[in-house]
Scaffold this active site. Structure first.
Site, PDB file in Angstrom:
ATOM      1  N   GLU A 247      13.099 -42.395  -3.692  1.00 39.62           N
ATOM      2  CA  GLU A 247      12.419 -40.532  -3.750  1.00 39.62           C
ATOM      3  C   GLU A 247      11.503 -40.162  -3.745  1.00 39.62           C
ATOM      4  O   GLU A 247      11.072 -39.504  -5.365  1.00 39.62           O
ATOM      5  CB  GLU A 247      13.888 -39.481  -4.138  1.00 39.62           C
ATOM      6  CG  GLU A 247      14.905 -39.760  -3.301  1.00 39.62           C
ATOM      7  CD  GLU A 247      14.882 -39.347  -1.554  1.00 39.62           C
ATOM      8  OE1 GLU A 247      13.967 -38.038  -1.254  1.00 39.62           O
ATOM      9  OE2 GLU A 247      15.101 -39.917  -0.569  1.00 39.62           O
ATOM     10  N   CYS A 281       9.495 -31.480  -6.208  1.00 37.69           N
ATOM     11  CA  CYS A 281       9.545 -32.717  -4.983  1.00 37.69           C
ATOM     12  C   CYS A 281       8.402 -32.335  -3.854  1.00 37.69           C
ATOM     13  O   CYS A 281       8.025 -32.732  -2.596  1.00 37.69           O
ATOM     14  CB  CYS A 281      10.283 -33.945  -4.773  1.00 37.69           C
ATOM     15  SG  CYS A 281      11.646 -34.008  -5.210  1.00 37.69           S
TER      16      CYS A 281
END
Ligand code: NAD
Length: 511
Positions: A247, A281
């Site tokens: 990720e 993010c």
């Protein structure tokens, strides 16, 4: 800790790292870096402990893991204090970006686990159905390494750890050296809930410890962090033929259509760019607004950014930048934009009076060559580019090496969905943003350089398991028709099967 400094090694020769808070830049502690030998020892203990943990029923594991919620709630104030000291994020963010999602993930996965990991029969297809049965069982992988970043130190540690534990694995959590104690709360709460000490362990350290974990003989790596580190981990896992999820970073685009609710879009742009001091993010990193509404949109954003309160104490909207190195990156991106002709409408400066702060910033008149539109800024900055049409916005949104998530803002949801399908991103929100990771039933993963594989979603728990198909013969005859010896009859029967199963309209009954 925010500011990480090498200290003199300890008496045992192990490296030590000192931590200073982004709030006031005062010392808050130190960690001893786990050596490759420490990592090997932790893996050995985890492998032994996993046997009993993996042998429990899913229901038993789920009941234990679920109790961690009580610990998160009981230690709420201490957790907030640790998070504040290590990150400088605001109190509301400590709750809704960290403790609340941690409770939600644990609750969701522990209720899902008995369903998703239940051994079950699966109906076989076609001509095999009368002959064989299929049963699916879920076996834990063994020992899972979870390596996490500093921007969501508790929730991003809790989520993969809970999933891996529920699937019957032991977990070694290697938190970021920037926020070690915030992540360690996850492990502490799982221990309090009743997960045995060696089944979930924390390994303090930096990249060296992380690399030792990746190469230490674990059965899977769940990594959340930068593209640079993720790429190294992907290579290491490939070489060992172990699975990993990566990720990674993002440069999320926000597309504001001409028919958007301008007020909601403006508020959404500000909130989702500034949230967690911009260090999310899947936070908004670049905004494309169509010319027709750009004046009104920019005016509203300007008013709101100018009204934001930042600081270490009191009622503030924006907290500190968590890491001194990140502050340098933000400053560099803003300076690059300024030099290349962008307008810094609000903010644009570092403010270190109370710690690691960057003034909430609005940048307009940007172009796509600027770092602020191409590289992950991870700071409290709204960067707005005007575009002639939605088609241009989609083209620019896709002109990026990242593809984590994106958002579309329009009153026409059907159109929003059509645009969403054209954006090269792992997930898309409509009239909202920074949401997808927090929806555990939604698969979350990046395209392009933003990652590999997916966390969350209906397959998440199974991705921490070996899905074991058990194929069972129904009849126990002495021999199958096609076994030795091969005779003319064998050949004839096979050809009949081919002809009547696949060569006629009957084949649809055998699919
Ligand atoms: P990072 O890659 O520098 O560090 C992440 C972790 O990896 C840390 O624990 C670090 O100690 C460890 N590490 C460093 N080198 C290693 C190596 N060679 N082998 C193994 N482990 C190693 O990332 P960061 O700066 O801590 O985190 C910020 C990044 O994370 C941003 O790019 C952000 O977008 C990304 N992120 C992504 C998601 C997502 O879900 N996609 C979520 C949060 C953050």
């Amino acid at each position: 800790m925010a500011i990480v400094e090498a200290l003199e090694p300890g008496a045992d020769g192990r490296r030590r790292l000192g931590l200073r808070s982004p709030l006031g830049e005062t010392p808050i502690g130190e960690i001893t870096v786990a050596t490759p030998e420490d990592v090997a020892d932790a893996i050995r203990r985890a492998r032994i402990a996993q046997k009993a943990w993996g042998a429990r029923t899913v229901e038993e594991r789920a009941a234990i893991v679920n109790r961690a919620i009580d610990s998160f709630l009981a230690h709420q104030e201490d957790i907030i204090a640790t998070l504040r000291a290590e990150t400088g994020k605001t109190r509301p963010e400590c709750v809704f970006m960290e403790i609340l999602p941690s409770c939600d993930f644990v609750n969701y996965w522990s209720h899902r686990a008995p369903k998703d990991l239940a051994e079950h029969k699966r109906k076989m297809h076609g001509y095999l159905r009368p002959l064989k049965r299929l049963q699916i069982a879920y076996r834990p992988l063994g020992v899972v390494g979870v390596i996490t970043p500093w921007n969501g130190p508790l929730s991003l540690a809790t989520n993969p750890t809970a999933q891996a534990l529920l699937a019957g694995n032991a977990v070694l959590l290697k938190p970021s050296e920037v926020t070690p104690e915030s992540s360690a709360w996850a492990v502490r709460c799982f221990h309090e809930a009743g997960v045995p000490a060696d089944v979930v362990q924390v390994l303090y350290g930096d990249g060296e410890t992380g690399a030792a974990l990746v190469r230490g003989g674990v059965d899977k790596i769940s990594f959340t962090g930068s593209v640079r580190t993720g790429t190294k981990i992907g290579v290491a896992c490939a070489e060992q033929l172990i699975p990993c999820t990566l990720e990674l970073g993002g440069k999320d685009a926000m597309i504001v259509c001409a028919d958007a609710n301008v007020e909601r879009a403006a508020r959404g742009a500000v909130f989702n760019s500034m949230l967690n001091t911009g260090q999310v993010c899947m936070g908004v990193e670049r905004v494309y607004v169509v010319e027709e509404i750009a004046d009104e949109f920019e005016r509203m954003v300007r008013e709101q950014v100018a009204a934001l309160r930042y600081g270490a104490e009191g009622e503030v909207d924006v907290g500190a930048v968590f890491w001194d190195k990140q502050l340098d990156i933000i400053r560099h991106h803003v300076e690059d934009a300024r030099k290349r002709g962008a307008r810094i409408d609000v903010g644009g400066e570092v403010d270190r009076l109370q710690g690691l702060f960057f003034k909430p910033t609005l940048i307009t008149n940007v172009t796509h060559e600027m770092d602020i539109m191409r590289e992950e800024t991870f700071g409290p900055v709204v960067a707005i580019m005007r575009v002639g049409s939605e088609a241009e916005a989609i083209r620019l949104a896709n002109d990026s090496e990242y593809g984590l998530s994106a958002s579309v803002w329009t009153r026409d949801v059907e159109k929003g969905i059509r645009i969403a399908k054209q954006i090269e991103a792992g997930s898309v929100c409509i009239n909202d943003a920074t949401l997808a990771y927090g929806v555990p039933e939604a698969p979350f993963g990046g395209l392009k350089k933003s990652g590999l594989g997916s966390v969350n979603g209906l397959g998440a728990l199974r991705a921490y398991s070996h899905e074991l198909p058990i194929v069972i013969d129904r009849w126990g005859l002495d021999k199958e028709d096609h076994w030795y010896p091969f005779t003319e009859k064998t050949q004839r029967n096979l050809e009949y099967t081919l002809k009547y199963v696949f060569g006629t309209k009957l084949r649809r009954f055998f699919s």
